[in-house]
Design a protein around this motif. Sequence first.
Motif, PDB file in Angstrom:
ATOM      1  N   ALA A  19      59.802  84.923 -13.761  1.00  0.00           N
ATOM      2  CA  ALA A  19      59.035  85.397 -12.595  1.00  0.00           C
ATOM      3  C   ALA A  19      59.651  86.670 -12.041  1.00  0.00           C
ATOM      4  CB  ALA A  19      58.975  84.307 -11.527  1.00  0.00           C
ATOM      5  N   GLU A  20      60.973  86.728 -12.028  1.00  0.00           N
ATOM      6  CA  GLU A  20      61.655  87.910 -11.489  1.00  0.00           C
ATOM      7  C   GLU A  20      61.446  89.125 -12.396  1.00  0.00           C
ATOM      8  OE1 GLU A  20      62.994  88.081  -8.530  1.00  0.00           O
ATOM      9  OE2 GLU A  20      63.657  90.163  -8.759  1.00  0.00           O
ATOM     10  N   ILE A  21      61.581  88.914 -13.709  1.00  0.00           N
ATOM     11  CA  ILE A  21      61.403  90.042 -14.642  1.00  0.00           C
ATOM     12  C   ILE A  21      59.948  90.496 -14.658  1.00  0.00           C
ATOM     13  CG2 ILE A  21      61.457  90.737 -17.076  1.00  0.00           C
ATOM     14  CD1 ILE A  21      63.892  88.920 -17.431  1.00  0.00           C
ATOM     15  N   LEU A  22      59.053  89.528 -14.739  1.00  0.00           N
ATOM     16  CA  LEU A  22      57.636  89.854 -14.880  1.00  0.00           C
ATOM     17  C   LEU A  22      57.038  90.377 -13.572  1.00  0.00           C
ATOM     18  CD1 LEU A  22      55.616  89.625 -17.222  1.00  0.00           C
ATOM     19  CD2 LEU A  22      54.931  87.397 -16.308  1.00  0.00           C
ATOM     20  N   GLY A  23      57.451  89.771 -12.461  1.00  0.00           N
ATOM     21  CA  GLY A  23      56.735  90.111 -11.232  1.00  0.00           C
ATOM     22  C   GLY A  23      57.537  90.228  -9.962  1.00  0.00           C
ATOM     23  N   GLY A  34      46.968  91.674 -21.503  1.00  0.00           N
ATOM     24  CA  GLY A  34      47.655  92.614 -22.384  1.00  0.00           C
ATOM     25  C   GLY A  34      49.128  92.742 -22.025  1.00  0.00           C
ATOM     26  N   VAL A  35      49.435  92.855 -20.749  1.00  0.00           N
ATOM     27  CA  VAL A  35      50.829  93.011 -20.317  1.00  0.00           C
ATOM     28  C   VAL A  35      51.640  91.778 -20.726  1.00  0.00           C
ATOM     29  CG1 VAL A  35      52.368  93.183 -18.324  1.00  0.00           C
ATOM     30  CG2 VAL A  35      50.275  94.550 -18.397  1.00  0.00           C
ATOM     31  N   ILE A  36      51.076  90.616 -20.519  1.00  0.00           N
ATOM     32  CA  ILE A  36      51.810  89.386 -20.851  1.00  0.00           C
ATOM     33  C   ILE A  36      52.003  89.284 -22.370  1.00  0.00           C
ATOM     34  CG2 ILE A  36      51.704  86.858 -20.798  1.00  0.00           C
ATOM     35  CD1 ILE A  36      50.258  87.188 -18.038  1.00  0.00           C
ATOM     36  N   ALA A  37      50.944  89.612 -23.128  1.00  0.00           N
ATOM     37  CA  ALA A  37      51.057  89.553 -24.590  1.00  0.00           C
ATOM     38  C   ALA A  37      52.104  90.554 -25.095  1.00  0.00           C
ATOM     39  CB  ALA A  37      49.693  89.833 -25.235  1.00  0.00           C
ATOM     40  N   ASP A  38      52.074  91.748 -24.564  1.00  0.00           N
ATOM     41  CA  ASP A  38      53.056  92.763 -24.963  1.00  0.00           C
ATOM     42  C   ASP A  38      54.474  92.321 -24.623  1.00  0.00           C
ATOM     43  OD1 ASP A  38      50.970  94.299 -25.802  1.00  0.00           O
ATOM     44  OD2 ASP A  38      51.045  95.735 -24.132  1.00  0.00           O
ATOM     45  N   PHE A  39      54.609  91.700 -23.469  1.00  0.00           N
ATOM     46  CA  PHE A  39      55.929  91.246 -23.028  1.00  0.00           C
ATOM     47  C   PHE A  39      56.473  90.199 -24.004  1.00  0.00           C
ATOM     48  CE2 PHE A  39      58.432  88.099 -20.633  1.00  0.00           C
ATOM     49  CZ  PHE A  39      59.484  88.904 -20.212  1.00  0.00           C
ATOM     50  N   VAL A  40      55.627  89.265 -24.384  1.00  0.00           N
ATOM     51  CA  VAL A  40      56.055  88.224 -25.321  1.00  0.00           C
ATOM     52  C   VAL A  40      56.417  88.857 -26.670  1.00  0.00           C
ATOM     53  CG1 VAL A  40      55.268  86.215 -26.645  1.00  0.00           C
ATOM     54  CG2 VAL A  40      54.767  86.374 -24.194  1.00  0.00           C
ATOM     55  N   ALA A  41      55.637  89.862 -27.072  1.00  0.00           N
ATOM     56  CA  ALA A  41      55.879  90.497 -28.364  1.00  0.00           C
ATOM     57  C   ALA A  41      57.159  91.327 -28.367  1.00  0.00           C
ATOM     58  CB  ALA A  41      54.682  91.372 -28.742  1.00  0.00           C
ATOM     59  N   ARG A  42      57.421  92.032 -27.277  1.00  0.00           N
ATOM     60  CA  ARG A  42      58.559  92.951 -27.289  1.00  0.00           C
ATOM     61  C   ARG A  42      59.868  92.284 -26.905  1.00  0.00           C
ATOM     62  NH1 ARG A  42      60.819  94.172 -22.252  1.00  0.00           N
ATOM     63  NH2 ARG A  42      59.387  94.531 -20.526  1.00  0.00           N
ATOM     64  N   ALA A  94      54.506  88.380  -9.538  1.00  0.00           N
ATOM     65  CA  ALA A  94      54.461  86.994  -9.989  1.00  0.00           C
ATOM     66  C   ALA A  94      55.513  86.199  -9.234  1.00  0.00           C
ATOM     67  CB  ALA A  94      54.738  86.914 -11.490  1.00  0.00           C
ATOM     68  N   TYR A  95      55.276  84.917  -9.094  1.00  0.00           N
ATOM     69  CA  TYR A  95      56.318  84.051  -8.569  1.00  0.00           C
ATOM     70  C   TYR A  95      56.133  82.629  -9.077  1.00  0.00           C
ATOM     71  CZ  TYR A  95      52.708  83.472  -4.973  1.00  0.00           C
ATOM     72  OH  TYR A  95      51.533  83.271  -4.325  1.00  0.00           O
ATOM     73  N   TYR A  96      57.190  81.862  -8.936  1.00  0.00           N
ATOM     74  CA  TYR A  96      57.231  80.513  -9.495  1.00  0.00           C
ATOM     75  C   TYR A  96      57.811  79.572  -8.451  1.00  0.00           C
ATOM     76  CZ  TYR A  96      59.423  76.659 -12.142  1.00  0.00           C
ATOM     77  OH  TYR A  96      59.847  75.436 -12.571  1.00  0.00           O
ATOM     78  N   LEU A  97      57.199  78.423  -8.300  1.00  0.00           N
ATOM     79  CA  LEU A  97      57.676  77.426  -7.351  1.00  0.00           C
ATOM     80  C   LEU A  97      58.339  76.299  -8.142  1.00  0.00           C
ATOM     81  CD1 LEU A  97      54.314  77.283  -5.375  1.00  0.00           C
ATOM     82  CD2 LEU A  97      56.345  78.600  -4.763  1.00  0.00           C
ATOM     83  N   SER A  98      59.667  76.319  -8.169  1.00  0.00           N
ATOM     84  CA  SER A  98      60.345  75.314  -8.996  1.00  0.00           C
ATOM     85  C   SER A  98      60.563  73.998  -8.261  1.00  0.00           C
ATOM     86  CB  SER A  98      61.700  75.850  -9.462  1.00  0.00           C
ATOM     87  OG  SER A  98      62.582  75.947  -8.357  1.00  0.00           O
ATOM     88  N   SER A 140      59.459  95.432 -11.675  1.00  0.00           N
ATOM     89  CA  SER A 140      59.007  94.363 -12.571  1.00  0.00           C
ATOM     90  C   SER A 140      58.048  94.894 -13.631  1.00  0.00           C
ATOM     91  CB  SER A 140      58.319  93.270 -11.761  1.00  0.00           C
ATOM     92  OG  SER A 140      57.094  93.746 -11.240  1.00  0.00           O
ATOM     93  N   VAL A 141      57.895  94.119 -14.678  1.00  0.00           N
ATOM     94  CA  VAL A 141      57.021  94.513 -15.783  1.00  0.00           C
ATOM     95  C   VAL A 141      55.586  94.734 -15.297  1.00  0.00           C
ATOM     96  CG1 VAL A 141      56.000  93.706 -17.943  1.00  0.00           C
ATOM     97  CG2 VAL A 141      58.453  93.355 -17.503  1.00  0.00           C
ATOM     98  N   LEU A 142      55.080  93.811 -14.500  1.00  0.00           N
ATOM     99  CA  LEU A 142      53.693  93.932 -14.048  1.00  0.00           C
ATOM    100  C   LEU A 142      53.485  95.169 -13.178  1.00  0.00           C
ATOM    101  CD1 LEU A 142      52.977  90.185 -13.245  1.00  0.00           C
ATOM    102  CD2 LEU A 142      51.739  91.568 -14.920  1.00  0.00           C
ATOM    103  N   TYR A 143      54.408  95.395 -12.252  1.00  0.00           N
ATOM    104  CA  TYR A 143      54.273  96.548 -11.360  1.00  0.00           C
ATOM    105  C   TYR A 143      54.389  97.854 -12.149  1.00  0.00           C
ATOM    106  CZ  TYR A 143      54.745  99.314  -7.049  1.00  0.00           C
ATOM    107  OH  TYR A 143      54.561 100.206  -6.037  1.00  0.00           O
ATOM    108  N   ARG A 144      55.387  97.893 -13.029  1.00  0.00           N
ATOM    109  CA  ARG A 144      55.594  99.112 -13.802  1.00  0.00           C
ATOM    110  C   ARG A 144      54.381  99.434 -14.661  1.00  0.00           C
ATOM    111  NH1 ARG A 144      60.999  97.576 -15.904  1.00  0.00           N
ATOM    112  NH2 ARG A 144      59.789  97.189 -17.790  1.00  0.00           N
TER     113      ARG A 144
END
Lengths: 442, 430
Positions: A292-296, A352-360, A319-323, A301-305
């Motif tokens: 959540a921290e890296i992505l959003g 697309g951003v999420i797919a690219d993130f998983v790929a890279r 993005a955020y996550y409620l653990s 973050s990846v999403l903002y960038r």
Amino acid sequence: MTDTAPADLTPTATRHQAPEGAAAQTHTFRLDNGLDVVVIPDRRVPVVTHMVWYRNGSADDPAGKSGIAHFLEHLMFKGTAKHPAGEFSKVVSALGGQENAFTSYDYTAYFQRVAKEHLGTMMEFEADRMTGLVLSDDVVNPERDVVLEERRMRVETDPSAQLGEAMEAALYVHHPYGTPIIGWMHEIEGLNRADALAYYERFYTPENAILVVAGDVEAEEVRALADKTYGKVKPRGARPERQRTREPEPRALRKVTVADPKVEQPYVQRAYLVPSARTQTGSEAYALDVLAEILGGGATSVLYRELVMKRDIAVSAGAYYLSGMLDDSRFLVYAVPKPDISLDALDEALDGVIADFVARGVEPAELASAKTRLIAEMVYAADNQAHLARIYGAALAVGETVEEVDAWPARIEAVTAEEVVEAARRFLVARRAVIGHLAHAD
Amino acid sequence: MTTSAVTKTAEQPSRATHRVQRVVSPGGIEAWLVEEHAVPLVALEFAFLGGTAQDGAGKGGTATMLAGLLDEGAGPYDSAAFQQMLADRAIELRFYADRDTLRGSLKSLRRNADEAFDLLRLAVCEPRFDADAIARVRAQVEAGLRHVLKDPDAVSQEQFFRHAFPGHPYGRPPQGTLAEVPAITREDIAGMRSATVARSNLFVTAVGAIDAETLAARLDEIFGALPATAEVAPPADIVPATATAPVVVDIDVPQSVIRFGGPGVARRDADYLPAYVLNHILGGGAFTSRLFQEVREKRGLAYGVHTALLPLRNSTLFTGSTATKNERAAESLSVIRAEIADLLAKGPGEDELEKARQFLIGSYALHFDTSTKIARQLLQIAIDGLGIDYIDRRNDLVAAVTMADVRRAAERLFAGGEMLVVAVGRPEGL
């Protein structure tokens, strides 16, 4: 940077956070009647934060009685046989204290913040209302109107909040997290004194409670005061059982839209069904925290960038996550489009951003940066006794231990790049998702 | 219960506040410091007098955009690089503008404090205002405006200020409007920065793991290169307008937001604390306030009802709000009016006054339990010109507020009998 994340995206539930070990020396013990106690010394200011948490929240509301946990929370201020209506609040106020209460999915909590010499008085009153509540229709009926006004204020007048409710209802097809904490309007209207008392008698017991005291106190002092007050409450023999349904494995992507003439700034949001710190089978929850921290998490973050800085199609994204949930939780992603960008186009870009993130994969530098921020939050939390009290109270109320809270920074430190990518690959998939659109309607 | 204790002569609200130090840098920049090493962090709060009231005609939103742009690239770093340097070190740096000030807030782990101070120096001394950053922040400000365009509470605030301060900078929406924000140029933003961000109108406070000597040196490093003198002309003094008829704004929602108020008392007026005590009794936020009891507890008319004194630098304002279903809006307003009229005619009871003083004295310490809260309290005290020892004196001043003082404050706040009332929703009977 200007924060334009819709305020309604702020989670209700407290995120699981732990302080740096050196900063908070916690003490825990259990009274003879089964009541758990956590003491968090903070000697900087002569005040204390006194909280009592009950291990029941809106997800424990009986069918057809949604909102009863929250309604009872309101009614807990209506007086006892020993202290009539308003007396507790008058005492808190005369002592210069602050008080309030809140209800979440998995717990209900009451707190006062006072000068340290008044701790015993707060404990006497709070212990008294654990079993001594007296309710008449004269107080129950106007208070139900108050809750209806609260729902009108928070939800009925606000399309963003309506989207949030619709998404949760769609995400949880079987589990009670799909029902709003405050309850559905038509069910709140039907709640009465008998419902409230039945619920109260079921859940308000010493075995079901957690006392958290943070501030200028010693553990032994708290123990002595607790024995004299909470310790006198008769045990029931066992903690009440929560009867929770389990969410089935999701299969269908769901899309919900709230379209309203009052919406002038549309946005997209999505919720993915993911494990919580309690339901993880390995260390997925820690990986999801880092993800959540890296992505959003903020402007780097990846999403903002990607969406805001590079492609220039959104004004904000995150993005955020409620653990800290008893049952399976959710991972949330949002993006606010620029005026000429459609919500569907933004959805496609998000995919697309999420797919690219998983790929890279994850760069070592971005992993280190995210961990630094997450762990720093713990130091910042140690500066705030009320925040610390909430962290420990919320964790214990969902069945985590103090040791697990204290180990959180080390668990975050141990998360690998592979685990972060694996969490994204496994959980951020269409079948686990609800896509929400907040749209303008003419 | 032992609630009969008489008001105590003030105790120290916080051990930390015994230790407020005045730090003056070699270059003459002053800051107030509370050194505290229990938690390894440093919190810095600062303000430049200026703010959204300085926005030019037709350029509402300039100060908001300026605040949004100070951390969007500075010195050798573009926006992405600057944000990355903050993020990698978990440095929290925020700027924001209110009507009278441009403010900033910095929080850092002790080990990163020097880098945090240097990034702050760049932000205030060498902001770049790159074209892409301006476009991005403009889009964010516009999105924020659209998000609340039909939000009943936001609309009620905007309309209240418009009608209270017609034709005055305080009457304009602080973030500007969708008509104005597109017209703001880089020159507007840079011009406001050079006029506002200077040493003569700067206030700084610091709390945490830093000593006076180090802070003094850092103050010159951070702020030393700024112009000596700001070129900010405060807005004209103004008394808020009241009206006999409520202003009703139609939005199709089941509940109406009702906002009410009129002239208040200035922060440095001798009647400020009496008015503050009076406000606590009427609707100051505790569950025991008159409005909370009458509007919420007895009648179930609303979830919340609050009043407050908003001391603007060039005006004064007393204001309150609640939200009630449309059918009962008139009833809510008449209950509120009746409580105000009763306080004006009869004053509070002796016991009510005593309890209010006890609350305000006892609760003062709760404003000082985190580093950021201490720094913000001190900053406001500095801006208001109340003196570095105010925290030590404040509870005695509250204890000294008499019934005659509170009755006089009620005359000043309510005696005109007229209030400005703004209702947003579909209120019935107003």
